[in-house]
Design a protein around this motif. Structure first.
Motif, PDB file in Angstrom:
ATOM      1  N   THR A 163      59.606  30.519  40.626  1.00 17.85           N
ATOM      2  CA  THR A 163      59.762  30.744  42.060  1.00 17.85           C
ATOM      3  C   THR A 163      58.628  30.088  42.837  1.00 17.85           C
ATOM      4  OG1 THR A 163      58.583  32.839  41.865  1.00 17.85           O
ATOM      5  CG2 THR A 163      60.970  32.924  41.707  1.00 17.85           C
ATOM      6  N   ALA A 164      58.134  28.993  42.291  1.00 19.69           N
ATOM      7  CA  ALA A 164      56.951  28.363  42.869  1.00 19.69           C
ATOM      8  C   ALA A 164      57.124  28.037  44.341  1.00 19.69           C
ATOM      9  CB  ALA A 164      56.620  27.074  42.095  1.00 19.69           C
ATOM     10  N   GLY A 165      58.334  27.673  44.734  1.00 19.82           N
ATOM     11  CA  GLY A 165      58.530  27.309  46.128  1.00 19.82           C
ATOM     12  C   GLY A 165      58.210  28.431  47.086  1.00 19.82           C
ATOM     13  N   GLY A 166      58.456  29.700  46.687  1.00 15.66           N
ATOM     14  CA  GLY A 166      58.247  30.796  47.616  1.00 15.66           C
ATOM     15  C   GLY A 166      57.116  31.722  47.253  1.00 15.66           C
ATOM     16  N   ARG A 167      56.770  31.837  45.964  1.00 14.77           N
ATOM     17  CA  ARG A 167      55.821  32.848  45.545  1.00 14.77           C
ATOM     18  C   ARG A 167      54.465  32.311  45.146  1.00 14.77           C
ATOM     19  NH1 ARG A 167      57.173  37.751  47.520  1.00 14.77           N
ATOM     20  NH2 ARG A 167      59.359  38.155  47.174  1.00 14.77           N
ATOM     21  N   ARG A 168      54.375  31.051  44.757  1.00 15.22           N
ATOM     22  CA  ARG A 168      53.085  30.562  44.300  1.00 15.22           C
ATOM     23  C   ARG A 168      52.062  30.582  45.418  1.00 15.22           C
ATOM     24  NH1 ARG A 168      50.899  29.401  39.928  1.00 15.22           N
ATOM     25  NH2 ARG A 168      52.030  28.842  38.058  1.00 15.22           N
ATOM     26  N   GLY A 169      52.497  30.506  46.660  1.00 16.37           N
ATOM     27  CA  GLY A 169      51.556  30.559  47.762  1.00 16.37           C
ATOM     28  C   GLY A 169      51.336  31.962  48.284  1.00 16.37           C
ATOM     29  N   THR A 170      51.846  32.960  47.570  1.00 13.62           N
ATOM     30  CA  THR A 170      51.760  34.333  48.041  1.00 13.62           C
ATOM     31  C   THR A 170      50.318  34.827  48.038  1.00 13.62           C
ATOM     32  OG1 THR A 170      53.969  34.901  47.273  1.00 13.62           O
ATOM     33  CG2 THR A 170      52.415  36.714  47.511  1.00 13.62           C
ATOM     34  N   THR A 171      49.923  35.455  49.145  1.00 17.15           N
ATOM     35  CA  THR A 171      48.625  36.134  49.214  1.00 17.15           C
ATOM     36  C   THR A 171      48.862  37.629  49.040  1.00 17.15           C
ATOM     37  OG1 THR A 171      47.606  34.473  50.641  1.00 17.15           O
ATOM     38  CG2 THR A 171      46.638  36.673  50.660  1.00 17.15           C
ATOM     39  N   LEU A 172      48.253  38.190  48.022  1.00 16.76           N
ATOM     40  CA  LEU A 172      48.424  39.591  47.673  1.00 16.76           C
ATOM     41  C   LEU A 172      47.154  40.365  47.992  1.00 16.76           C
ATOM     42  CD1 LEU A 172      49.905  41.976  46.252  1.00 16.76           C
ATOM     43  CD2 LEU A 172      48.888  41.144  44.105  1.00 16.76           C
ATOM     44  N   VAL A 173      47.273  41.370  48.855  1.00 16.90           N
ATOM     45  CA  VAL A 173      46.171  42.290  49.108  1.00 16.90           C
ATOM     46  C   VAL A 173      46.174  43.336  47.993  1.00 16.90           C
ATOM     47  CG1 VAL A 173      45.229  44.037  50.674  1.00 16.90           C
ATOM     48  CG2 VAL A 173      46.277  41.951  51.597  1.00 16.90           C
ATOM     49  N   VAL A 174      45.033  43.499  47.328  1.00 16.34           N
ATOM     50  CA  VAL A 174      44.916  44.489  46.255  1.00 16.34           C
ATOM     51  C   VAL A 174      43.923  45.553  46.700  1.00 16.34           C
ATOM     52  CG1 VAL A 174      44.284  44.922  43.857  1.00 16.34           C
ATOM     53  CG2 VAL A 174      45.454  42.794  44.474  1.00 16.34           C
TER      54      VAL A 174
ATOM     55  N   VAL B   6      44.674  36.285  45.533  1.00 16.82           N
ATOM     56  CA  VAL B   6      44.323  37.699  45.624  1.00 16.82           C
ATOM     57  C   VAL B   6      43.282  37.912  46.712  1.00 16.82           C
ATOM     58  CG1 VAL B   6      43.203  39.635  44.424  1.00 16.82           C
ATOM     59  CG2 VAL B   6      44.882  38.226  43.232  1.00 16.82           C
ATOM     60  N   ARG B   7      43.540  38.894  47.558  1.00 18.57           N
ATOM     61  CA  ARG B   7      42.582  39.302  48.578  1.00 18.57           C
ATOM     62  C   ARG B   7      42.159  40.740  48.259  1.00 18.57           C
ATOM     63  NH1 ARG B   7      44.638  39.110  54.584  1.00 18.57           N
ATOM     64  NH2 ARG B   7      44.672  36.875  54.101  1.00 18.57           N
ATOM     65  N   ALA B   8      40.928  40.906  47.811  1.00 15.37           N
ATOM     66  CA  ALA B   8      40.439  42.232  47.441  1.00 15.37           C
ATOM     67  C   ALA B   8      40.228  43.081  48.691  1.00 15.37           C
ATOM     68  CB  ALA B   8      39.137  42.118  46.656  1.00 15.37           C
ATOM     69  N   ALA B   9      40.675  44.319  48.628  1.00 14.21           N
ATOM     70  CA  ALA B   9      40.486  45.251  49.740  1.00 14.21           C
ATOM     71  C   ALA B   9      39.804  46.499  49.197  1.00 14.21           C
ATOM     72  CB  ALA B   9      41.821  45.603  50.381  1.00 14.21           C
TER      73      ALA B   9
ATOM     74  N   ALA C 238      51.921  40.310  50.748  1.00 17.35           N
ATOM     75  CA  ALA C 238      52.259  41.495  49.966  1.00 17.35           C
ATOM     76  C   ALA C 238      50.993  42.305  49.748  1.00 17.35           C
ATOM     77  CB  ALA C 238      52.872  41.097  48.627  1.00 17.35           C
ATOM     78  N   ALA C 239      51.180  43.570  49.345  1.00 13.48           N
ATOM     79  CA  ALA C 239      50.022  44.418  49.078  1.00 13.48           C
ATOM     80  C   ALA C 239      50.333  45.394  47.958  1.00 13.48           C
ATOM     81  CB  ALA C 239      49.592  45.181  50.331  1.00 13.48           C
ATOM     82  N   TYR C 240      49.312  45.641  47.135  1.00 11.10           N
ATOM     83  CA  TYR C 240      49.360  46.669  46.099  1.00 11.10           C
ATOM     84  C   TYR C 240      48.559  47.854  46.612  1.00 11.10           C
ATOM     85  CZ  TYR C 240      48.147  49.149  41.788  1.00 11.10           C
ATOM     86  OH  TYR C 240      47.954  50.115  40.831  1.00 11.10           O
TER      87      TYR C 240
END
Length: 325
Positions: free
Chosen positions: A48-59, A81-84, A107-109
């Protein structure tokens, strides 16, 4: 435990009680071991590189027990990954810090520092989820606890936020025996005191939680609107778990069961606020009444493999000297 009740009570008691306090089961120590995302998570991200590889995930809790593994697995899968955490200016209990962490992410965890069933948890998760959605962060994954009735309002608050949500209900962490106050009890006193009686639990390796979270985030809409129940692959009592650790280390380690009432009184006596101690013991009464003495198939469903076995976890940690006196 959720891994937050189990974790939170311990961290609080540890800070106020020293080694002599009986302590509940969680903490936020990061894992010292190495781990990578599973092939399934990597392959899905690649596909899913076209849509997800650039995903920034807040953890949230990125230095904690699950957050550190989620961050590591997400990076291995190609996510940013963006550490929170408080170290980065984020505070679950201060809404003014949320926008800075969330803005521009995809997205966020969500992993609360207190238990998902504790007072105020539903309000905090609901408010943060609504703010996230308002900022364009629609994809949210919440760490919850398998079998914890007190966590249900928190899960509902996430569902009502308008997010594309996934709830991960986890069994008790295997790593509660290797990180945080429980390991201090075993290492320094050779005894684990806990209100679990002889109830059996399918202890779950937190690396499996991380792999499930990352796969859920990189699999398009497959797990949106889903509640995933995760467990390890076999049932063990706390006494049997300690016996496995003793056998692997060659040390005479013991488990001593106490009542939740005695445990709660001990927590209060060592400085845990009465309201918090009462809430935690109520959660323990729920989680440790035998309702969780069964296996859940979420790991196999999402990852296509069996959960990591508790004996493998014990062998790795014993080799690393985790329980050496």
């Amino acid at each position: 435990m959720t891994n937050t009740a189990r974790d939170t009570a311990q961290g609080t008691a540890r800070d106020t009680a020293q080694e002599t306090a009986p302590i509940a089961a969680q903490g936020t120590a990061p894992n010292a071991g190495q781990d990578t995302a599973p092939n399934a998570a990597r392959d899905t991200a690649r596909d899913t590189a076209g849509g997800r590889r650039g995903t920034t995930l807040v953890v949230t809790g990125a230095s904690g027990r699950t957050g550190s593994r989620v961050a590591r697995a997400a990076e291995a899968a190609g996510l940013t990954v963006r550490a929170a955490s408080r170290a980065t200016g984020f505070d679950w209990w201060d809404a003014s810090t949320w926008a800075h962490a969330l803005r521009g992410a995809d997205a966020a965890y969500l992993a609360l520092p207190s238990d998902v069933g504790a007072p105020g948890a539903a309000e905090a998760v609901g408010a943060l989820a609504r703010e996230a959605v308002g900022l364009g962060v629609r994809r949210l994954v919440l760490l919850s606890a398998r079998g914890e009735d007190q966590a249900l309002p928190t899960e509902e608050a996430l569902r009502a936020s308008g997010a594309d949500w996934t709830v991960v209900r986890a069994a008790w962490f295997a790593q509660n025996f290797s990180e945080g106050p429980l390991v201090a009890e075993l290492r320094e006193r050779g005894e684990l005191v806990f209100p679990a009686g002889e109830v059996r639990e399918p202890f779950l390796d937190v690396r499996d939680i991380a792999d499930v979270v990352v796969t859920a985030l990189t699999a398009g809409d497959r797990y949106v609107g889903r509640t995933l129940a995760l467990s390890g692959g076999r049932l063990l009592s706390f006494g049997e778990a300690v016996a496995e650790i003793a056998a692997a280390t060659g040390r005479p380690l013991a488990y001593r069961a106490v009542s939740t009432r005695d445990y709660g009184e001990a927590l209060a006596g060592f400085g845990v606020p009465p309201r918090e101690a009462e809430a935690l013991t109520a959660i323990f009464d729920t989680l440790l009444d035998g309702r969780n003495a069964h296996l859940s198939g979420g790991v196999e469903e999402v990852l296509g493999r069996a959960p990591r076995d508790f004996s493998d976890f014990v062998r790795e940690e014993a080799a690393a000297g985790t329980w050496k006196a």
